[in-house]
Design a protein around this motif. Structure first.
Motif, PDB file in Angstrom:
ATOM      1  N   ALA A 233     -44.315 -76.136 -45.442  1.00  0.00           N
ATOM      2  CA  ALA A 233     -42.959 -75.895 -44.962  1.00  0.00           C
ATOM      3  C   ALA A 233     -42.031 -76.703 -45.855  1.00  0.00           C
ATOM      4  CB  ALA A 233     -42.811 -76.315 -43.508  1.00  0.00           C
ATOM      5  N   ASP A 234     -40.793 -76.255 -45.979  1.00  0.00           N
ATOM      6  CA  ASP A 234     -39.839 -76.955 -46.827  1.00  0.00           C
ATOM      7  C   ASP A 234     -38.430 -76.685 -46.306  1.00  0.00           C
ATOM      8  OD1 ASP A 234     -38.882 -78.523 -48.878  1.00  0.00           O
ATOM      9  OD2 ASP A 234     -39.646 -77.271 -50.486  1.00  0.00           O
ATOM     10  N   ALA A 235     -37.525 -77.599 -46.585  1.00  0.00           N
ATOM     11  CA  ALA A 235     -36.123 -77.422 -46.210  1.00  0.00           C
ATOM     12  C   ALA A 235     -35.360 -76.880 -47.411  1.00  0.00           C
ATOM     13  CB  ALA A 235     -35.520 -78.753 -45.767  1.00  0.00           C
ATOM     14  N   VAL A 236     -34.526 -75.879 -47.157  1.00  0.00           N
ATOM     15  CA  VAL A 236     -33.684 -75.310 -48.201  1.00  0.00           C
ATOM     16  C   VAL A 236     -32.268 -75.147 -47.666  1.00  0.00           C
ATOM     17  CG1 VAL A 236     -35.569 -74.082 -49.363  1.00  0.00           C
ATOM     18  CG2 VAL A 236     -34.253 -72.915 -47.594  1.00  0.00           C
ATOM     19  N   GLU A 237     -31.337 -75.065 -48.594  1.00  0.00           N
ATOM     20  CA  GLU A 237     -29.943 -74.830 -48.239  1.00  0.00           C
ATOM     21  C   GLU A 237     -29.549 -73.466 -48.781  1.00  0.00           C
ATOM     22  OE1 GLU A 237     -26.417 -77.799 -48.566  1.00  0.00           O
ATOM     23  OE2 GLU A 237     -26.415 -76.622 -50.413  1.00  0.00           O
ATOM     24  N   ILE A 238     -28.871 -72.684 -47.954  1.00  0.00           N
ATOM     25  CA  ILE A 238     -28.370 -71.390 -48.417  1.00  0.00           C
ATOM     26  C   ILE A 238     -26.873 -71.296 -48.137  1.00  0.00           C
ATOM     27  CG2 ILE A 238     -30.576 -70.211 -48.104  1.00  0.00           C
ATOM     28  CD1 ILE A 238     -29.233 -68.811 -45.623  1.00  0.00           C
ATOM     29  N   PRO A 239     -26.156 -70.571 -48.988  1.00  0.00           N
ATOM     30  CA  PRO A 239     -24.739 -70.342 -48.745  1.00  0.00           C
ATOM     31  C   PRO A 239     -24.572 -69.234 -47.708  1.00  0.00           C
ATOM     32  CG  PRO A 239     -25.389 -69.240 -50.752  1.00  0.00           C
ATOM     33  CD  PRO A 239     -26.599 -69.993 -50.255  1.00  0.00           C
ATOM     34  N   ILE A 240     -23.613 -69.390 -46.841  1.00  0.00           N
ATOM     35  CA  ILE A 240     -23.348 -68.398 -45.799  1.00  0.00           C
ATOM     36  C   ILE A 240     -21.840 -68.189 -45.674  1.00  0.00           C
ATOM     37  CG2 ILE A 240     -25.443 -68.914 -44.491  1.00  0.00           C
ATOM     38  CD1 ILE A 240     -23.683 -70.591 -42.563  1.00  0.00           C
ATOM     39  N   LEU A 241     -21.467 -67.155 -44.940  1.00  0.00           N
ATOM     40  CA  LEU A 241     -20.070 -66.922 -44.594  1.00  0.00           C
ATOM     41  C   LEU A 241     -19.894 -67.161 -43.096  1.00  0.00           C
ATOM     42  CD1 LEU A 241     -19.109 -63.703 -46.569  1.00  0.00           C
ATOM     43  CD2 LEU A 241     -18.526 -66.073 -47.094  1.00  0.00           C
ATOM     44  N   VAL A 242     -18.882 -67.926 -42.756  1.00  0.00           N
ATOM     45  CA  VAL A 242     -18.537 -68.188 -41.356  1.00  0.00           C
ATOM     46  C   VAL A 242     -17.072 -67.822 -41.180  1.00  0.00           C
ATOM     47  CG1 VAL A 242     -18.380 -69.926 -39.538  1.00  0.00           C
ATOM     48  CG2 VAL A 242     -20.217 -70.076 -41.245  1.00  0.00           C
ATOM     49  N   ASP A 243     -16.816 -66.776 -40.406  1.00  0.00           N
ATOM     50  CA  ASP A 243     -15.445 -66.304 -40.195  1.00  0.00           C
ATOM     51  C   ASP A 243     -14.705 -66.087 -41.521  1.00  0.00           C
ATOM     52  OD1 ASP A 243     -15.766 -66.337 -37.423  1.00  0.00           O
ATOM     53  OD2 ASP A 243     -15.216 -68.467 -37.321  1.00  0.00           O
ATOM     54  N   GLY A 244     -15.414 -65.524 -42.509  1.00  0.00           N
ATOM     55  CA  GLY A 244     -14.806 -65.183 -43.781  1.00  0.00           C
ATOM     56  C   GLY A 244     -14.716 -66.309 -44.793  1.00  0.00           C
ATOM     57  N   ARG A 245     -15.114 -67.515 -44.402  1.00  0.00           N
ATOM     58  CA  ARG A 245     -15.072 -68.621 -45.373  1.00  0.00           C
ATOM     59  C   ARG A 245     -16.492 -69.046 -45.738  1.00  0.00           C
ATOM     60  NH1 ARG A 245     -16.376 -73.235 -42.927  1.00  0.00           N
ATOM     61  NH2 ARG A 245     -16.097 -73.300 -40.692  1.00  0.00           N
ATOM     62  N   GLU A 246     -16.619 -69.569 -46.956  1.00  0.00           N
ATOM     63  CA  GLU A 246     -17.930 -69.978 -47.451  1.00  0.00           C
ATOM     64  C   GLU A 246     -18.345 -71.313 -46.855  1.00  0.00           C
ATOM     65  OE1 GLU A 246     -18.182 -69.753 -51.739  1.00  0.00           O
ATOM     66  OE2 GLU A 246     -17.138 -67.836 -51.756  1.00  0.00           O
ATOM     67  N   ASP A 247     -19.629 -71.405 -46.513  1.00  0.00           N
ATOM     68  CA  ASP A 247     -20.194 -72.624 -45.954  1.00  0.00           C
ATOM     69  C   ASP A 247     -21.658 -72.665 -46.364  1.00  0.00           C
ATOM     70  OD1 ASP A 247     -20.496 -74.974 -44.504  1.00  0.00           O
ATOM     71  OD2 ASP A 247     -19.520 -74.189 -42.713  1.00  0.00           O
ATOM     72  N   CYS A 248     -22.397 -73.624 -45.865  1.00  0.00           N
ATOM     73  CA  CYS A 248     -23.820 -73.724 -46.164  1.00  0.00           C
ATOM     74  C   CYS A 248     -24.600 -73.961 -44.880  1.00  0.00           C
ATOM     75  CB  CYS A 248     -24.098 -74.875 -47.123  1.00  0.00           C
ATOM     76  SG  CYS A 248     -23.563 -74.537 -48.803  1.00  0.00           S
ATOM     77  N   ALA A 249     -25.868 -73.552 -44.910  1.00  0.00           N
ATOM     78  CA  ALA A 249     -26.762 -73.788 -43.787  1.00  0.00           C
ATOM     79  C   ALA A 249     -28.074 -74.339 -44.334  1.00  0.00           C
ATOM     80  CB  ALA A 249     -27.021 -72.487 -43.021  1.00  0.00           C
ATOM     81  N   ASP A 250     -28.660 -75.273 -43.602  1.00  0.00           N
ATOM     82  CA  ASP A 250     -29.961 -75.832 -43.950  1.00  0.00           C
ATOM     83  C   ASP A 250     -31.013 -75.190 -43.068  1.00  0.00           C
ATOM     84  OD1 ASP A 250     -29.027 -77.734 -45.870  1.00  0.00           O
ATOM     85  OD2 ASP A 250     -28.264 -78.941 -44.216  1.00  0.00           O
ATOM     86  N   LEU A 251     -32.084 -74.703 -43.685  1.00  0.00           N
ATOM     87  CA  LEU A 251     -33.165 -74.045 -42.958  1.00  0.00           C
ATOM     88  C   LEU A 251     -34.492 -74.671 -43.348  1.00  0.00           C
ATOM     89  CD1 LEU A 251     -30.907 -71.780 -43.656  1.00  0.00           C
ATOM     90  CD2 LEU A 251     -32.652 -70.198 -42.969  1.00  0.00           C
ATOM     91  N   VAL A 252     -35.414 -74.712 -42.407  1.00  0.00           N
ATOM     92  CA  VAL A 252     -36.792 -75.079 -42.712  1.00  0.00           C
ATOM     93  C   VAL A 252     -37.552 -73.766 -42.805  1.00  0.00           C
ATOM     94  CG1 VAL A 252     -38.860 -76.261 -41.917  1.00  0.00           C
ATOM     95  CG2 VAL A 252     -36.615 -77.291 -41.540  1.00  0.00           C
ATOM     96  N   ILE A 253     -38.199 -73.541 -43.941  1.00  0.00           N
ATOM     97  CA  ILE A 253     -38.935 -72.301 -44.168  1.00  0.00           C
ATOM     98  C   ILE A 253     -40.414 -72.600 -44.321  1.00  0.00           C
ATOM     99  CG2 ILE A 253     -36.994 -71.082 -45.205  1.00  0.00           C
ATOM    100  CD1 ILE A 253     -38.319 -71.705 -47.968  1.00  0.00           C
ATOM    101  N   GLY A 254     -41.226 -71.581 -44.128  1.00  0.00           N
ATOM    102  CA  GLY A 254     -42.665 -71.724 -44.315  1.00  0.00           C
ATOM    103  C   GLY A 254     -43.403 -71.533 -43.012  1.00  0.00           C
ATOM    104  N   VAL A 255     -44.514 -72.226 -42.882  1.00  0.00           N
ATOM    105  CA  VAL A 255     -45.382 -72.083 -41.721  1.00  0.00           C
ATOM    106  C   VAL A 255     -44.628 -72.410 -40.437  1.00  0.00           C
ATOM    107  CG1 VAL A 255     -47.465 -72.956 -40.599  1.00  0.00           C
ATOM    108  CG2 VAL A 255     -47.453 -72.564 -43.059  1.00  0.00           C
ATOM    109  N   GLY A 256     -44.684 -71.496 -39.477  1.00  0.00           N
ATOM    110  CA  GLY A 256     -44.096 -71.726 -38.163  1.00  0.00           C
ATOM    111  C   GLY A 256     -42.603 -71.474 -38.059  1.00  0.00           C
ATOM    112  N   ASN A 257     -41.994 -70.960 -39.105  1.00  0.00           N
ATOM    113  CA  ASN A 257     -40.554 -70.701 -39.079  1.00  0.00           C
ATOM    114  C   ASN A 257     -40.309 -69.235 -39.412  1.00  0.00           C
ATOM    115  OD1 ASN A 257     -39.397 -73.491 -38.754  1.00  0.00           O
ATOM    116  ND2 ASN A 257     -40.763 -73.783 -40.482  1.00  0.00           N
ATOM    117  N   ASP A 258     -39.843 -68.503 -38.417  1.00  0.00           N
ATOM    118  CA  ASP A 258     -39.653 -67.065 -38.574  1.00  0.00           C
ATOM    119  C   ASP A 258     -38.256 -66.734 -39.075  1.00  0.00           C
ATOM    120  OD1 ASP A 258     -42.208 -66.681 -37.552  1.00  0.00           O
ATOM    121  OD2 ASP A 258     -41.477 -66.507 -35.502  1.00  0.00           O
TER     122      ASP A 258
END
Length: 118
Positions: A34-59
């Motif tokens: 498993a690993d933590a990654v950051e992805i860019p996202i849009l929130v109400d039309g503005r750019e932001d970032c989200a941190d996700l844990v990906i890999g085993v056990g994370n759907d």
């Protein structure tokens, strides 16, 4: 644009980021990690970032998302995901030749024909 469902949240990002995220998440899980990654996202039309844990056990669930404004350019972030040490490299995988990860070229002499070549 695509929507990423993660931990009960809906995150909107570009196609290249979402596709890279899914590919990386599968590769990390395949290694039993498993690993933590950051992805860019849009929130109400503005750019932001989200941190996700990906890999085993994370759907993750990724699907299409209608978006009428100009898409942001998150290609640099997609490239960061693709630069991860576990991201599959199609040049090295052998899968394009249909061989998969464990291809071994073995010629078993089951009919004994090699014995006649002496």
């Amino acid at each position: 644009m695509k929507i990423v469902s993660y931990a009960g949240q809906q995150l909107v990002t570009t196609d290249d980021v979402a596709d890279s995220l899914v590919t990386l998440a599968a590769a990390v899980a395949k290694e039993g990690e498993a690993d933590a990654v950051e992805i860019p996202i849009l929130v109400d039309g503005r750019e932001d970032c989200a941190d996700l844990v990906i890999g085993v056990g994370n759907d993750l669930l990724v699907g299409p998302h209608e978006f009428e404004d100009r898409e942001p350019d998150f290609s640099e972030h997609a490239a960061k995901l693709q630069a991860h040490r576990l991201y599959p490299d199609s040049r090295d995988s052998g899968e394009s030749a249909g061989q998969g990860d464990w291809y071994v070229d073995v010629d078993l002499d089951l009919d004994g024909s090699a014995a006649n070549m002496r």
